[in-house]
Write a protein that holds these residues in place. Structure first.
Motif, PDB file in Angstrom:
ATOM      1  N   ARG A  95       0.737  -1.270   0.068  1.00 20.43           N
ATOM      2  CA  ARG A  95      -0.203   0.044   0.081  1.00 20.43           C
ATOM      3  C   ARG A  95       0.836   1.260   0.002  1.00 20.43           C
ATOM      4  N   PHE A  96       0.621   2.272  -1.056  1.00 22.03           N
ATOM      5  CA  PHE A  96       1.511   3.443  -0.996  1.00 22.03           C
ATOM      6  C   PHE A  96       0.860   4.399  -0.004  1.00 22.03           C
ATOM      7  N   LEU A  97       1.683   4.828   0.976  1.00 23.86           N
ATOM      8  CA  LEU A  97       1.033   5.729   2.036  1.00 23.86           C
ATOM      9  C   LEU A  97       1.463   7.226   1.560  1.00 23.86           C
ATOM     10  N   GLY A  98       2.288   7.366   0.744  1.00 20.30           N
ATOM     11  CA  GLY A  98       2.635   8.850   0.159  1.00 20.30           C
ATOM     12  C   GLY A  98       1.463   9.482  -0.701  1.00 20.30           C
ATOM     13  N   GLU A  99       2.081  10.724  -0.998  1.00 23.87           N
ATOM     14  CA  GLU A  99       1.286  11.154  -2.235  1.00 23.87           C
ATOM     15  C   GLU A  99       1.997  11.208  -3.631  1.00 23.87           C
ATOM     16  N   ASP A 100       1.222  11.497  -4.617  1.00 25.66           N
ATOM     17  CA  ASP A 100       1.742  11.404  -5.856  1.00 25.66           C
ATOM     18  C   ASP A 100       3.105  12.116  -5.974  1.00 25.66           C
ATOM     19  N   LEU A 101       3.382  13.280  -5.384  1.00 26.89           N
ATOM     20  CA  LEU A 101       4.400  14.192  -5.543  1.00 26.89           C
ATOM     21  C   LEU A 101       5.547  13.184  -4.908  1.00 26.89           C
ATOM     22  N   ASP A 102       5.459  12.221  -4.087  1.00 28.06           N
ATOM     23  CA  ASP A 102       6.489  11.301  -3.464  1.00 28.06           C
ATOM     24  C   ASP A 102       7.221  10.481  -4.709  1.00 28.06           C
ATOM     25  N   ILE A 103       6.282  10.495  -6.010  1.00 35.05           N
ATOM     26  CA  ILE A 103       6.987   9.437  -6.630  1.00 35.05           C
ATOM     27  C   ILE A 103       7.823  10.238  -7.865  1.00 35.05           C
ATOM     28  N   ASN A 104       9.171   9.781  -7.854  1.00 32.85           N
ATOM     29  CA  ASN A 104      10.087  10.575  -8.676  1.00 32.85           C
ATOM     30  C   ASN A 104      10.771   9.634  -9.504  1.00 32.85           C
ATOM     31  N   LEU A 105      10.631   9.876 -10.842  1.00 33.92           N
ATOM     32  CA  LEU A 105      11.082   9.024 -11.819  1.00 33.92           C
ATOM     33  C   LEU A 105      12.572   9.445 -12.292  1.00 33.92           C
ATOM     34  N   ALA A 106      13.161  10.530 -11.743  1.00 34.94           N
ATOM     35  CA  ALA A 106      14.192  11.244 -12.010  1.00 34.94           C
ATOM     36  C   ALA A 106      15.283  10.702 -11.047  1.00 34.94           C
ATOM     37  N   THR A 107      15.418   9.267 -11.126  1.00 34.86           N
ATOM     38  CA  THR A 107      16.382   8.491 -10.228  1.00 34.86           C
ATOM     39  C   THR A 107      17.804   8.583 -10.901  1.00 34.86           C
ATOM     40  N   ASP A 108      18.843   8.046 -10.022  1.00 38.64           N
ATOM     41  CA  ASP A 108      20.197   7.663 -10.729  1.00 38.64           C
ATOM     42  C   ASP A 108      20.016   6.926 -11.780  1.00 38.64           C
ATOM     43  N   HIS A 109      19.259   5.978 -11.962  1.00 38.72           N
ATOM     44  CA  HIS A 109      19.272   5.266 -13.153  1.00 38.72           C
ATOM     45  C   HIS A 109      17.682   5.002 -13.623  1.00 38.72           C
ATOM     46  N   PRO A 110      17.366   5.967 -14.296  1.00 33.17           N
ATOM     47  CA  PRO A 110      15.815   5.949 -14.656  1.00 33.17           C
ATOM     48  C   PRO A 110      15.262   4.747 -15.464  1.00 33.17           C
ATOM     49  N   GLU A 111      14.250   4.118 -14.988  1.00 34.34           N
ATOM     50  CA  GLU A 111      13.594   3.196 -15.759  1.00 34.34           C
ATOM     51  C   GLU A 111      12.461   3.712 -16.655  1.00 34.34           C
ATOM     52  N   PHE A 112      11.725   4.670 -15.983  1.00 29.59           N
ATOM     53  CA  PHE A 112      10.390   4.945 -16.636  1.00 29.59           C
ATOM     54  C   PHE A 112      10.408   6.338 -17.151  1.00 29.59           C
ATOM     55  N   SER A 113       9.694   6.630 -18.307  1.00 28.85           N
ATOM     56  CA  SER A 113       9.612   7.763 -18.408  1.00 28.85           C
ATOM     57  C   SER A 113       8.458   8.608 -18.331  1.00 28.85           C
ATOM     58  N   THR A 114       7.351   7.834 -17.842  1.00 35.06           N
ATOM     59  CA  THR A 114       5.940   8.470 -17.200  1.00 35.06           C
ATOM     60  C   THR A 114       5.496   7.328 -16.767  1.00 35.06           C
ATOM     61  N   TRP A 115       4.464   7.757 -15.790  1.00 30.56           N
ATOM     62  CA  TRP A 115       3.836   6.524 -14.903  1.00 30.56           C
ATOM     63  C   TRP A 115       2.318   6.926 -14.751  1.00 30.56           C
ATOM     64  N   ARG A 116       1.631   6.235 -14.138  1.00 26.73           N
ATOM     65  CA  ARG A 116      -0.086   6.159 -13.953  1.00 26.73           C
ATOM     66  C   ARG A 116      -0.439   5.333 -13.101  1.00 26.73           C
ATOM     67  N   TRP A 117      -1.704   5.675 -12.611  1.00 30.69           N
ATOM     68  CA  TRP A 117      -2.223   4.497 -11.559  1.00 30.69           C
ATOM     69  C   TRP A 117      -3.450   3.876 -12.441  1.00 30.69           C
ATOM     70  N   VAL A 118      -3.751   2.440 -12.549  1.00 29.49           N
ATOM     71  CA  VAL A 118      -4.350   1.619 -13.432  1.00 29.49           C
ATOM     72  C   VAL A 118      -4.966   0.637 -12.471  1.00 29.49           C
ATOM     73  N   ASP A 119      -6.011   0.271 -12.912  1.00 25.81           N
ATOM     74  CA  ASP A 119      -6.869  -0.842 -12.343  1.00 25.81           C
ATOM     75  C   ASP A 119      -5.966  -1.885 -12.363  1.00 25.81           C
ATOM     76  N   PRO A 120      -5.673  -2.702 -11.280  1.00 26.42           N
ATOM     77  CA  PRO A 120      -4.571  -3.877 -11.612  1.00 26.42           C
ATOM     78  C   PRO A 120      -5.206  -4.856 -12.697  1.00 26.42           C
ATOM     79  N   HIS A 121      -6.323  -4.874 -12.838  1.00 25.35           N
ATOM     80  CA  HIS A 121      -6.785  -6.030 -13.798  1.00 25.35           C
ATOM     81  C   HIS A 121      -6.488  -5.693 -15.211  1.00 25.35           C
ATOM     82  N   GLU A 122      -6.199  -4.363 -15.510  1.00 21.91           N
ATOM     83  CA  GLU A 122      -5.843  -3.973 -16.656  1.00 21.91           C
ATOM     84  C   GLU A 122      -4.064  -4.147 -16.958  1.00 21.91           C
ATOM     85  N   LEU A 123      -3.426  -4.477 -15.952  1.00 22.56           N
ATOM     86  CA  LEU A 123      -2.079  -4.660 -16.117  1.00 22.56           C
ATOM     87  C   LEU A 123      -1.644  -5.549 -17.316  1.00 22.56           C
ATOM     88  N   PRO A 124      -2.366  -6.799 -17.384  1.00 19.85           N
ATOM     89  CA  PRO A 124      -1.749  -7.796 -18.345  1.00 19.85           C
ATOM     90  C   PRO A 124      -1.826  -7.336 -19.717  1.00 19.85           C
TER      91      PRO A 124
END
Length: 159
Positions: free
Chosen positions: A106-135
C-alpha cells in the motif's frame, strides 16, 4: 549453449496500490514500443527478496520504505522466459528469463512522492491503473506472469 541451459535471474516485483486500489504502472524508458510494467528488479547477493523489493521502489520510482506498507507476499515464485530473439542480448546473455517473488504494498505517500528522475531512470512516465488492466499493458512475454500475480493478490484487489 541453448536457452534451456541458462538459469533464471532472481528478482523481486512490487504491485504498489494507492488509496483507491489502483496499481502503479510505469512506461519503460528503454524501448520504442509501448511497454508498461510494475517496479521490479534483480536480487543482489546477500539480499532477501523483500529487501530487493524495497530497494527497487527507491531506485526506480524514488519511493522510500516509510512511504509503503506491506499487505502481502505472493506464495512461491513466478517465472517468465525471454523471447528467443532477446536471449543473449539482455543481462549480458547470462539468463533465460526471470524468477520473481512478488510483494503487494500500500502506498502511504502522495503522488508527488513518486520521482522517476532517479540515478538510473527506468520509466519515462507513470500512471495509476486498475490492477486487472495490467496484463494488457505489459509486453506479451510477461502477460501470463502478470495474470498469475493478479490472481495471487486477488483477495486484496477491488473488482
Amino acid at each position: 549453449m541453448s536457452k534451456t541451459d541458462l538459469p533464471y535471474r532472481p528478482c523481486a516485483g512490487v504491485m504498489l496500490l494507492n488509496r483507491d486500489g489502483l496499481a502503479f504502472a510505469g512506461q519503460r524508458i528503454d524501448t520504442t514500443m509501448e511497454a508498461w510494467q510494475m517496479p521490479q528488479g534483480g536480487i543482489d547477493p546477500g539480499e532477501t527478496a523483500g529487501q530487493a523489493a524495497i530497494r527497487e521502489l527507491g531506485e526506480e520510482i524514488g519511493v522510500r520504505h516509510d512511504k509503503v506498507e506491506l499487505i502481502a507476499q505472493a506464495p512461491g515464485e513466478f517465472h517468465y522466459d525471454l523471447p528467443d530473439e532477446l536471449v543473449g542480448k539482455v543481462w549480458k546473455g547470462k539468463w533465460r528469463g526471470q524468477r520473481q517473488t512478488w510483494f503487494l504494498y500500500r502506498f502511504l505517500g502522495e503522488d508527488l512522492d513518486i520521482n522517476l528522475a532517479t540515478d538510473h531512470p527506468e520509466f519515462s512516465t507513470w500512471r495509476w491503473v486498475d490492477p486487472h488492466e495490467l496484463p494488457a499493458l505489459i509486453v506479451p512475454f510477461k502477460r501470463q506472469l502478470y495474470e498469475d500475480v493478479i490472481a495471487a493478490f486477488s483477495p486484496y484487489l477491488k473488482g
